[in-house]
Design an enzyme around this catalytic site. Structure first.
Site, PDB file in Angstrom:
ATOM      1  N   ASN A   1      38.539  28.262   5.426  1.00 15.27           N
ATOM      2  CA  ASN A   1      38.564  27.351   6.573  1.00 15.27           C
ATOM      3  C   ASN A   1      38.481  28.043   7.933  1.00 15.27           C
ATOM      4  OD1 ASN A   1      41.103  28.381   6.111  1.00 15.27           O
ATOM      5  ND2 ASN A   1      42.173  26.471   6.567  1.00 15.27           N
TER       6      ASN A   1
ATOM      7  N   GLU B   1      52.654  35.760   9.680  1.00 11.32           N
ATOM      8  CA  GLU B   1      51.570  36.337  10.448  1.00 11.32           C
ATOM      9  C   GLU B   1      51.859  36.100  11.917  1.00 11.32           C
ATOM     10  OE1 GLU B   1      47.904  34.768   8.384  1.00 11.32           O
ATOM     11  OE2 GLU B   1      47.826  36.871   7.743  1.00 11.32           O
TER      12      GLU B   1
ATOM     13  N   GLU C   1      50.094  33.447   2.688  1.00  9.75           N
ATOM     14  CA  GLU C   1      49.899  32.269   3.553  1.00  9.75           C
ATOM     15  C   GLU C   1      49.249  31.202   2.690  1.00  9.75           C
ATOM     16  OE1 GLU C   1      50.924  31.640   6.401  1.00  9.75           O
ATOM     17  OE2 GLU C   1      51.452  33.584   7.242  1.00  9.75           O
TER      18      GLU C   1
ATOM     19  N   CYS D   1      45.625  24.382   6.662  1.00  6.46           N
ATOM     20  CA  CYS D   1      46.765  24.501   5.742  1.00  6.46           C
ATOM     21  C   CYS D   1      48.032  23.835   6.258  1.00  6.46           C
ATOM     22  CB  CYS D   1      47.040  25.971   5.487  1.00  6.46           C
ATOM     23  SG  CYS D   1      47.214  26.897   7.017  1.00  6.46           S
TER      24      CYS D   1
HETATM   25  P1  NAD Z   1      41.864  29.712  -3.017  1.00  6.54           P
HETATM   26  O1  NAD Z   1      43.266  29.941  -3.388  1.00  6.54           O
HETATM   27  O2  NAD Z   1      40.957  29.055  -3.987  1.00  6.54           O
HETATM   28  O3  NAD Z   1      41.155  31.108  -2.648  1.00  6.54           O
HETATM   29  C1  NAD Z   1      41.666  31.945  -1.637  1.00  6.54           C
HETATM   30  C2  NAD Z   1      41.070  33.332  -1.797  1.00  6.54           C
HETATM   31  O4  NAD Z   1      41.623  33.955  -2.953  1.00  6.54           O
HETATM   32  C3  NAD Z   1      39.558  33.365  -1.993  1.00  6.54           C
HETATM   33  O5  NAD Z   1      39.028  34.454  -1.260  1.00  6.54           O
HETATM   34  C4  NAD Z   1      39.417  33.593  -3.485  1.00  6.54           C
HETATM   35  O6  NAD Z   1      38.210  34.236  -3.849  1.00  6.54           O
HETATM   36  C5  NAD Z   1      40.602  34.496  -3.761  1.00  6.54           C
HETATM   37  N1  NAD Z   1      41.087  34.509  -5.146  1.00  6.54           N
HETATM   38  C6  NAD Z   1      41.033  33.516  -6.063  1.00  6.54           C
HETATM   39  N2  NAD Z   1      41.626  33.914  -7.217  1.00  6.54           N
HETATM   40  C7  NAD Z   1      42.079  35.170  -7.022  1.00  6.54           C
HETATM   41  C8  NAD Z   1      42.790  36.106  -7.824  1.00  6.54           C
HETATM   42  N3  NAD Z   1      43.158  35.818  -9.066  1.00  6.54           N
HETATM   43  N4  NAD Z   1      43.109  37.304  -7.280  1.00  6.54           N
HETATM   44  C9  NAD Z   1      42.762  37.607  -6.021  1.00  6.54           C
HETATM   45  N5  NAD Z   1      42.084  36.766  -5.200  1.00  6.54           N
HETATM   46  C10 NAD Z   1      41.745  35.555  -5.701  1.00  6.54           C
HETATM   47  O7  NAD Z   1      41.920  28.921  -1.633  1.00  6.54           O
HETATM   48  P2  NAD Z   1      40.714  28.262  -0.814  1.00  6.54           P
HETATM   49  O8  NAD Z   1      40.242  27.072  -1.565  1.00  6.54           O
HETATM   50  O9  NAD Z   1      39.733  29.305  -0.412  1.00  6.54           O
HETATM   51  O10 NAD Z   1      41.466  27.798   0.518  1.00  6.54           O
HETATM   52  C11 NAD Z   1      42.196  26.631   0.596  1.00  6.54           C
HETATM   53  C12 NAD Z   1      43.661  26.901   0.422  1.00  6.54           C
HETATM   54  O11 NAD Z   1      44.089  27.893   1.345  1.00  6.54           O
HETATM   55  C13 NAD Z   1      44.514  25.680   0.708  1.00  6.54           C
HETATM   56  O12 NAD Z   1      45.547  25.592  -0.252  1.00  6.54           O
HETATM   57  C14 NAD Z   1      45.088  25.982   2.073  1.00  6.54           C
HETATM   58  O13 NAD Z   1      46.305  25.324   2.349  1.00  6.54           O
HETATM   59  C15 NAD Z   1      45.257  27.450   2.024  1.00  6.54           C
HETATM   60  N6  NAD Z   1      45.320  28.015   3.376  1.00  6.54           N
HETATM   61  C16 NAD Z   1      46.517  28.520   3.837  1.00  6.54           C
HETATM   62  C17 NAD Z   1      46.602  29.019   5.128  1.00  6.54           C
HETATM   63  C18 NAD Z   1      47.894  29.558   5.672  1.00  6.54           C
HETATM   64  O14 NAD Z   1      47.854  30.302   6.633  1.00  6.54           O
HETATM   65  N7  NAD Z   1      49.044  29.233   5.114  1.00  6.54           N
HETATM   66  C19 NAD Z   1      45.472  29.017   5.950  1.00  6.54           C
HETATM   67  C20 NAD Z   1      44.276  28.508   5.434  1.00  6.54           C
HETATM   68  C21 NAD Z   1      44.221  28.008   4.152  1.00  6.54           C
END
Ligand code: NAD
Length: 486
Positions: free
Chosen positions: A155, A460, A252, A286
């Site tokens: 995002n 962060e 996060e 998020c």
């Molecule tokens: P996701 O969990 O599907 O993927 C996040 C990242 O992790 C990607 O780069 C993905 O390739 C990687 N990944 C996936 N499996 C992995 C593994 N087993 N080991 C290491 N890396 C792995 O999330 P998304 O769909 O890209 O993003 C949406 C999510 O992110 C939502 O839940 C949102 O709330 C969260 N988010 C949190 C914050 C925050 O600061 N708290 C900010 C933005 C988004």
């Protein structure tokens, strides 16, 4: 005409763009048209190794520079980002589909803020002197952790790379960053700009790939710390993998945050907060306040103004600066959100606004509001990560606090009220890391950002992030003879 956003190469390692077409191709799809605008290749294990090798080799010399010198490079990178803001914002829009109206003020600029802030702090990172009895003393030494891995969500690709890279580098760490496979373009620019600003080769590297590449990075013994922005399920996997080798983590993760509107709130401001907390970046934030608890006395006025104002959203071409609401990031995410909308209807929530996919190219969905939502409904319990607001009614303060906290998440929370003591009393009882009174979703670099409960570990931004990218050693110095029992 499809846009062309093809980067120089897929990866950025040791100060250079690096290509390796042996890795699986990752298409980059422009969310506003559904057209492919670029392609990168996933990192092979050889590329992962090359990046970690470069980061490892660069780390000691980077940490040995003075903090002021490191900080100067970060601040120079911030200046370059600001000079190139328009071009970088267009790229952010192509990478994510978010409207240029937003990306011009919220992405590269937020990344530049982080580089400037942590660049400014770098020269003042010190240990302390602790005097003890008899002239003995302890001094503490603040040291970098080593090689850090950053893994991003889709995002905020520029912001996430900078929010992780800036404090890591300020402390003398080096980083290998893996962007989300959905938005691989922007982090490459951050690496390119840091290099142009004087970061030595290997200090900030970018490799592309899906979860398997992330997992390869997390489990590598050369890595001291992992900072993930992603969903709770991914967070659990990454945290567990890091724990096996006792690595440091920052997590996060996701949320389903409450936004509480009391009867005495200013309706216009409360509606503005709810719009910011549900529809900015097409709801893909998020910390969104997606459970909007509205006290019964203000409910009708709130829903009426909300619908009127949502009717003025300009949905369209994200590259047109007049557009205020863009498409979802991907077809997959659009379908996930459409399924949740169908579920909400099926569960008996009242569709008060939107709910439909738009009849045009790209992954467009109307801003959507469900009213009369109850706590047990799936749309009130699970993170949707799209432009879907759930409005829930409540009667009194004690009740709403209990209901707001009845979730595994704890990322953010907000309260709208004109009663000063109630605002602080309620916020004080909400189980959330990032809280807001009479506003929502502002995340200045000066303030800590992060969640409690399943929403995260660590923080962060702010001075607190320094503690998550460095550790203290202590040195006891005796000024006296050594007393031993025998
Ligand atoms: P996701 O969990 O599907 O993927 C996040 C990242 O992790 C990607 O780069 C993905 O390739 C990687 N990944 C996936 N499996 C992995 C593994 N087993 N080991 C290491 N890396 C792995 O999330 P998304 O769909 O890209 O993003 C949406 C999510 O992110 C939502 O839940 C949102 O709330 C969260 N988010 C949190 C914050 C925050 O600061 N708290 C900010 C933005 C988004």
């Amino acid at each position: 005409m499809p846009q062309n956003a093809q980067p120089t190469a897929s990866h950025f390692i040791n100060g250079h763009y690096v290509e390796d077409t042996a890795g699986a191709p990752i298409p980059v799809i422009y969310a506003a048209t559904g057209e492919q605008i670029a392609q990168v290749h996933s990192a092979t294990l050889a590329i992962v190794d090359q990046a970690l090798q470069a980061a490892k080799a660069a780390q000691k010399a980077w940490a040995a520079m003075s903090g002021t010198e490191r900080g100067r490079i970060l601040r120079r990178a911030a200046d370059i980002i600001r000079e190139r803001n328009h071009e970088l914002s267009v790229l952010e829009t192509l990478d994510t589909g978010k409207p240029l109206q937003e990306t011009l003020v919220a992405d590269a600029t937020s990344g530049a803020d982080a580089l400037e802030y942590f660049g400014g702090l770098a020269g003042s990172l010190t240990g302390e002197h602790i005097p003890l009895a008899g002239g003995d003393f302890v001094y503490t030494v603040r040291e970098a952790l080593g090689v850090c891995v950053g893994i991003g969500a889709w995002n905020y690709p520029t912001q996430i790379a900078c929010w992780k890279g800036a404090p890591a580098l300020a402390c003398g760490n080096t980083m290998v960053f893996k962007p989300s496979e959905t938005t691989p373009l922007c982090a490459l620019k951050v690496a390119e700009i840091l290099t142009e600003a004087g970061a030595p080769p290997g200090v900030f590297n970018v490799v592309q790939g899906l979860g398997d590449v992330g997992a390869a990075l997390v489990t590598d013994p050369r890595v001291a710390k992992v900072s993930l922005t992603g969903s709770v399920p991914t967070g659990r996997k990454v945290y567990a993998a890091a724990a096996a080798e006792m690595k440091h983590v920052t997590m996060e993760l996701g949320g389903k945050s409450p936004l509480i509107v009391f009867d005495d709130a200013d309706v216009e401001n409360a509606v503005s907060g709810a719009i910011l907390g549900n529809f900015y970046s097409t709801g893909q934030v998020c910390s969104n306040g997606t459970r909007v608890f509205v006290q019964k006395g203000i409910k009708q006025a709130f829903l009426k103004r909300l619908a009127e104002r949502l009717g003025t959203a300009v949905i369209g071409d994200p590259l047109d600066e007049a557009t205020s609401f863009g498409p979802m990031v991907s077809e997959g995410q659009l379908n996930i959100v459409l399924n949740y909308i169908a579920k909400g209807v099926e569960e008996g929530a009242r569709l008060a606004f939107g709910g439909k996919r738009l009849d045009r190219d790209g992954w467009y969905l109307q801003p959507t509001v469900f009213a009369d939502v109850t706590d047990d409904m799936v749309i009130a319990r699970e993170e949707i990560f799209g432009p879907v607001m759930a409005v829930l009614d409540f009667e009194d303060e004690e009740e709403v606090i209990a209901r707001a906290n009845a979730t595994e998440f704890g990322l953010a929370a907000g309260v709208f009220t004109n009663d000063l003591t109630r605002a602080h009393r309620v916020i004080g009882q909400l189980e959330a890391g990032s809280c807001f009174i009479n506003t929502y979703n502002l995340a200045p670099v000066e303030a800590p950002f992060g969640g409690v409960k399943a929403s995260g570990v660590g923080r962060e931004n702010s001075k607190l992030a320094i503690n998550h990218y460095s550790e203290m050693r202590s040195v006891y110095v005796s000024m006296n003879d050594v007393e031993a029992p025998f």
